[in-house]
Design a protein around this motif. Structure first.
Motif, short mmCIF file in Angstrom:
data_model
loop_
_atom_site.label_atom_id
_atom_site.label_comp_id
_atom_site.label_asym_id
_atom_site.label_seq_id
_atom_site.Cartn_x
_atom_site.Cartn_y
_atom_site.Cartn_z
N ARG A 141 -6.76 -5.69 -2.11
CA ARG A 141 -5.46 -6.18 -1.60
C ARG A 141 -4.35 -5.83 -2.58
O ARG A 141 -3.23 -5.47 -2.19
CB ARG A 141 -5.51 -7.70 -1.38
CG ARG A 141 -6.36 -8.14 -0.21
CD ARG A 141 -5.79 -7.67 1.11
NE ARG A 141 -4.47 -8.19 1.39
CZ ARG A 141 -4.24 -9.33 2.03
NH1 ARG A 141 -5.27 -10.08 2.45
NH2 ARG A 141 -3.01 -9.73 2.28
N THR A 142 -4.65 -5.96 -3.86
CA THR A 142 -3.65 -5.61 -4.89
C THR A 142 -3.29 -4.13 -4.80
O THR A 142 -2.11 -3.76 -4.92
CB THR A 142 -4.19 -5.93 -6.29
OG1 THR A 142 -4.49 -7.33 -6.36
CG2 THR A 142 -3.17 -5.58 -7.36
N ASP B 298 -1.07 -3.57 -1.89
CA ASP B 298 0.30 -3.99 -2.21
C ASP B 298 1.04 -2.87 -2.92
O ASP B 298 2.21 -2.59 -2.64
CB ASP B 298 0.28 -5.24 -3.09
CG ASP B 298 -0.26 -6.47 -2.36
OD1 ASP B 298 -0.32 -6.43 -1.12
OD2 ASP B 298 -0.61 -7.44 -3.04
N LYS C 20 2.00 -0.10 -0.56
CA LYS C 20 3.14 -0.45 0.28
C LYS C 20 4.45 -0.33 -0.50
O LYS C 20 5.45 0.17 0.01
CB LYS C 20 2.98 -1.86 0.83
CG LYS C 20 4.15 -2.26 1.74
CD LYS C 20 3.97 -3.63 2.33
CE LYS C 20 5.17 -3.99 3.20
NZ LYS C 20 5.05 -5.31 3.82
N ARG C 21 4.45 -0.81 -1.74
CA ARG C 21 5.68 -0.72 -2.54
C ARG C 21 6.06 0.74 -2.78
O ARG C 21 7.24 1.10 -2.74
CB ARG C 21 5.49 -1.46 -3.87
CG ARG C 21 5.47 -2.98 -3.71
CD ARG C 21 5.60 -3.68 -5.04
NE ARG C 21 4.41 -3.54 -5.85
CZ ARG C 21 3.38 -4.39 -5.85
NH1 ARG C 21 3.41 -5.44 -5.05
NH2 ARG C 21 2.34 -4.20 -6.63
N HIS D 299 6.99 -6.32 -0.61
CA HIS D 299 6.17 -6.46 -1.82
C HIS D 299 4.67 -6.51 -1.59
O HIS D 299 3.91 -6.01 -2.40
CB HIS D 299 6.59 -7.72 -2.59
CG HIS D 299 8.05 -7.76 -2.91
ND1 HIS D 299 8.65 -6.85 -3.77
CD2 HIS D 299 9.05 -8.58 -2.49
CE1 HIS D 299 9.95 -7.12 -3.86
NE2 HIS D 299 10.21 -8.16 -3.09
N THR D 300 4.23 -7.11 -0.48
CA THR D 300 2.79 -7.29 -0.28
C THR D 300 2.35 -6.74 1.06
O THR D 300 3.10 -6.74 2.04
CB THR D 300 2.41 -8.79 -0.34
OG1 THR D 300 3.16 -9.51 0.64
CG2 THR D 300 2.71 -9.36 -1.72
N GLU E 73 0.31 -7.14 4.23
CA GLU E 73 -0.22 -8.27 4.99
C GLU E 73 -0.84 -7.80 6.31
O GLU E 73 -0.81 -6.61 6.64
CB GLU E 73 0.89 -9.29 5.26
CG GLU E 73 1.61 -9.78 4.02
CD GLU E 73 0.71 -10.57 3.07
OE1 GLU E 73 -0.37 -11.02 3.52
OE2 GLU E 73 1.07 -10.72 1.90
#
Length: 446
Positions: free
Chosen positions: A100-101, A104, A107-108, A150-151, A153
């Protein structure tokens, strides 16, 4: 193309492949004895570009999700409807924290890339005086939730799946439309050149054009794509094998270049090269290589429509073998190339020319408006210049008057420069020139 080691993984890969146009990823061996998955550096995707503007982001997201054992297991059991309805996206909540990190971070990076891209487009369009279509620019973000930059989802995965599904389903259609515009524009430019020629040159050009068309159409028979004759020709000329020994299963395994048990679209298109070489040669003036790629696309679509029975944009070995048993496999008729299938109608050509005429009229109107504005500005500038000159003249006149008043104190009287005017007591007026000055006693002095 999603590359999976086992047949089960290949089957589950079909679900994503049908959405994401044969996206490759590296197979990962998961050590289930470890509680936490190891963090790995994600190598640059090695598969062919899907043509989507978010291609790299899409493939990297898939690669990371496939590294998670739980998500991979859910992917095995997912079907197309589950994916379209967002059921698979909800499994993101159970993906390991490490992945997941990483998602993230992806995505950024994608958000930063889009911002830089859109800023550049905005600056270029604005700098050229073009109207910036903000809605069109925002569509660049539809594959992710840009409100939360930022994340990564559940909504991001859901948007990515839906966007890729829609974009790839329309990808071939967009290619056909682009080719049609190319052909219409090419013919329009040819007609415009003819208009600017004299009668003699026009006749020569028309004659040359017809000769090139005839020369292009004079080629060996083009076998029907996917037919026995077409595949046997590849078997003989490309593989160097005896046509009498043609075996569909062996042929499939030889041309399944990545060995995953499926023909993807690029592997299918490679089978048509021998047929296309009969019609197109980049050294020939009469052959257009853009048309050749359109022909390749038409051939691939034809085979997919006949062979890809589950419509997952892949041809399995079973589908291929089944197709060789159909009557269509023995098709002997020649494939009708683009020469026999006009891409556009004369009505569409007229619409295009009318569109160009409307654009030219709009440009002329804007040009006239700009010219009028320029003339009005020049007129106002001339008025301002005239006013400026008038003001300068007025200031000069005032300066002259001031100078004259400073030099002349009394009408008819002049005082030489440096000469002191005589003073008469009780009268501050200077004595006339040549008048003898008289001494006047001052009281209290001798």
């Amino acid at each position: 193309m999603v590359m999976l080691k086992s047949k089960a993984l290949a089957r589950c890969g079909l679900v994503l492949l049908s959405l994401w146009l044969c996206i490759q990823s590296v197979p990962i061996n998961v050590d289930k004895t470890k509680e936490k998955p190891e963090e790995e550096e994600l190598a640059a995707p090695q598969s062919a570009d899907t043509g989507l503007h978010y291609d790299r982001y899409l493939r990297e997201v898939i690669e990371y999700l496939e590294k998670d054992p739980h998500f991979k297991e859910k992917l095995k059991n997912a079907n197309m409807e589950d994916i379209k309805q967002g059921k698979l996206s909800k499994e993101l909540d159970f993906v390991h924290h490490n992945f997941r990190t990483k998602l993230d971070e992806l995505k950024r990076e994608e958000m930063n890339r889009l911002r830089m891209l859109l800023k550049a487009k905005h600056d270029i369009q604005g700098g050229n005086g073009l109207t910036v279509d903000h809605q069109a620019l925002l569509k660049q973000f539809e594959h992710l939730n840009h409100i939360n930059p930022h994340t990564f989802e559940v909504e991001d995965l859901d948007r990515l799946i839906k966007s890729a599904t829609n974009d790839l389903e329309n990808f071939d259609k967009d290619r056909h439309d682009e080719f049609k515009r190319y052909e219409i524009m090419k013919e329009h430019e040819r007609r415009e050149r003819l208009k600017n020629m004299n009668e003699e040159d026009r006749l020569k050009e028309e004659q040359h054009y017809e000769e090139m068309k005839k020369k292009h159409a004079d080629h060996p028979k083009v076998n029907h794509p996917g037919s026995q004759d077409q595949l046997k020709e590849v078997w003989q000329d490309t593989d160097g094998l005896d046509p009498a020994d043609f075996d569909p299963k062996t042929f499939f395994k030889m041309h399944d270049t990545n060995g995953d048990g499926f023909f993807d679209e690029s592997e299918l298109e490679a089978l048509f090269t021998k047929e296309l070489e009969k019609v197109y040669d980049h050294n020939n003036e009469e052959d257009d290589m853009v048309e050749m790629e359109e022909e390749r696309l038409r051939m691939r679509e034809h085979v997919m429509n006949e062979v890809d029975t589950n419509k997952d944009r892949l041809v399995s070995l079973d589908e291929f073998i089944a197709a060789t048993k159909k009557d269509e496999f023995l098709e002997k008729d020649e494939w009708e190339t683009l020469d026999n299938n006009p891409v556009y109608t004369e009505e569409e050509m007229k619409e295009y020319e009318q569109h160009l005429a409307n654009e030219a009229n709009d440009i002329n109107k804007k040009s006239d408006e700009l010219q009028k504005q320029r003339e009005e500005l020049e007129r106002k500038q001339e008025e301002l210049n005239a006013q400026k000159i008038g003001l300068q003249q007025a200031v000069e006149e005032m300066e002259k008057l001031k100078a004259q008043k400073a030099e002349v104190k009394q009408p008819g009287t002049t005082v030489a420069e440096g000469e002191r005017a005589p003073v008469v007591p009780g009268n501050n007026q200077p004595l006339p020139s040549g008048h003898p000055q008289q001494d006047v006693p001052v009281p209290g002095h001798s």
